[in-house]
Write a protein that holds these residues in place. Structure first.
Motif, short mmCIF file in Angstrom:
data_model
loop_
_atom_site.label_atom_id
_atom_site.label_comp_id
_atom_site.label_asym_id
_atom_site.label_seq_id
_atom_site.Cartn_x
_atom_site.Cartn_y
_atom_site.Cartn_z
N PHE A 91 0.82 -1.21 0.00
CA PHE A 91 0.00 0.00 0.00
C PHE A 91 0.85 1.27 0.00
N LEU A 92 2.16 1.12 0.15
CA LEU A 92 3.05 2.27 0.27
C LEU A 92 3.30 2.91 -1.09
N GLN A 93 3.12 4.21 -1.17
CA GLN A 93 3.38 4.95 -2.40
C GLN A 93 4.78 5.55 -2.42
N GLN A 94 5.18 6.18 -1.33
CA GLN A 94 6.50 6.81 -1.27
C GLN A 94 6.89 7.04 0.19
N TYR A 95 8.19 7.27 0.39
CA TYR A 95 8.67 7.55 1.74
C TYR A 95 9.87 8.49 1.66
N ARG A 96 10.15 9.14 2.78
CA ARG A 96 11.32 10.00 2.90
C ARG A 96 11.68 10.14 4.37
N TYR A 97 12.93 10.53 4.64
CA TYR A 97 13.40 10.73 6.01
C TYR A 97 13.52 12.23 6.29
N GLU A 98 13.30 12.58 7.55
CA GLU A 98 13.44 13.98 7.95
C GLU A 98 13.90 14.05 9.40
N ARG A 99 14.92 14.86 9.65
CA ARG A 99 15.37 15.09 11.02
C ARG A 99 14.57 16.25 11.61
N LYS A 100 14.17 16.09 12.87
CA LYS A 100 13.30 17.08 13.50
C LYS A 100 13.80 17.40 14.89
N SER A 101 13.93 18.67 15.19
CA SER A 101 14.33 19.12 16.52
C SER A 101 13.10 19.60 17.26
#
Length: 358
Positions: A91-101
């Motif tokens: 079911f996954l279309q796309q993904y990405r990583y993000e660093r968050k403070s």
């Protein structure tokens, strides 16, 4: 035509879409229920970007999406759901990583930095899977919640407004987004300050809270009082006001973010029990929906477009039109009460009569 179709009949008026004359007075629209974005998006904290960890995070994120779309927080306990969760990658279309403070919320806490995996799942495929598993689909039009939040730090108590404490507001907004709830924070301007004090919120005086909330015209009001025990444990007392209902509960945790997330989680559970209840999504109902106040081609087009956009409606087609109203054949996904609740919640149409038999 189905036998039930000729017997079931809703009557609404398009007063809030356009403003119409009723008994010589012009009725105009209050704020509408919120349209939620990102229902099929989830954000999962991860330790790294390895494939094995990503695979586990995809299942976690897919679970979050199913909970958000169905409104069912205990979804994993339902029989047969584990088979669906095991298919998460398809079911996954796309993904990405993000660093968050994230800065510290309160005194004594430390700022944190996390790595998040953002996962976007395919709406059509997810909805089809939910239908196959006879689970409800809570559409994007949901009750808007006004949040009055009072926090106690030492001897001081303060209210949280839209601009007063960005860190706390961000955590509450993240919690609301995780469950697909549209929320508002008060402005805490001079009008709010004159109408409501921190003592009113801390004391949970409903009449004062409701008077101060009226300017925002929310569908529900969530009152939260957050404090820290001498042991260091965080606790919160919550109350959800929705129509004539009053629902209180407590939450606690080692971190302030835990009690904030629990407050929004429980509010979502209470509203989903009304607007996306398990057990009402089994059969499809057909009936006539009459909308008064539709006296121009433009107003007819707007009502028809609005009905077509509603998640719970499978089929809508014209039945008859006259100089004062338009009537539509409507087929819904699930029980007719789900659509009735959505229409009342959205306040785009005003209900004139209850469902009745012609």
């Amino acid at each position: 035509m189905a036998g039930n179709l000729s017997k079931r009949h809703f009557s609404f008026i398009a007063a809030l879409l356009f403003g119409v004359l009723v008994n010589g007075c012009l009725w105009m629209a209050p704020a509408l229920a919120g349209r939620v974005e990102g229902l099929y998006l989830s954000k999962v904290p991860v330790a790294g970007q390895e494939a094995t960890e990503r695979q586990q995070a995809v299942v976690t994120g897919f679970t979050q999406v199913l909970i958000k779309v169905t409104g069912e927080s205990r979804l994993e306990e339902r029989s047969g759901i584990q088979g669906l969760l095991s298919q998460a990658p398809k079911f996954l279309q796309q993904y990405r990583y993000e660093r968050k403070s994230r800065p510290a919320l309160f005194a004594g806490e430390e700022p944190t930095e996390i790595l998040e995996l953002h996962l976007q799942f395919d709406p059509d495929s997810v909805n089809a899977a939910l239908r196959r598993n006879r689970l409800p689909i809570w559409g994007a039009l949901r009750p808007t919640i006004l949040v009055w939040l009072a926090v106690e730090q030492g001897a001081d108590r303060s209210l949280i407004g839209v601009d007063s404490d960005p860190a706390i507001v961000s955590v509450v907004e993240d919690a609301a987004q995780r469950r697909g709830l549209p929320i508002l924070f008060p402005l805490l301007d001079l009008e709010d300050q004159a109408a409501l004090s921190v003592a009113d919120v801390w004391g949970n005086f409903r009449s004062a809270v409701e008077r101060a909330s009226a300017r925002y015209q929310p569908d529900a009001v969530l009152v939260g009082r957050v404090f820290r025990q001498s042991s260091g444990r965080w606790e919160a007392m919550w109350t959800l006001y929705h129509d004539a209902n009053t629902s209180p509960w407590l939450s606690g945790g080692a971190f302030s973010s835990q009690v904030l997330f629990h407050g929004l989680d429980n509010a979502a559970d209470l509203l989903a029990a009304r607007y996306a209840p398990i057990g009402l999504g089994i059969r499809g109902d057909e009936f006539l929906l009459e909308v008064a106040g539709v006296n121009t081609l433009e107003s007819y087009a707007r009502v028809f477009s609005y009905l077509k956009e509603l998640q719970s409606i499978q089929v809508v087609r014209p039945a008859r039109v006259d100089s004062l109203s338009a009537t539509f054949h409507v087929k819904v996904e699930g029980d007719y009460r789900l659509l009735q609740q959505v229409l009342v919640c959205s306040r785009v149409l005003l209900q004139v009569t209850e469902m009745h038999n012609d």
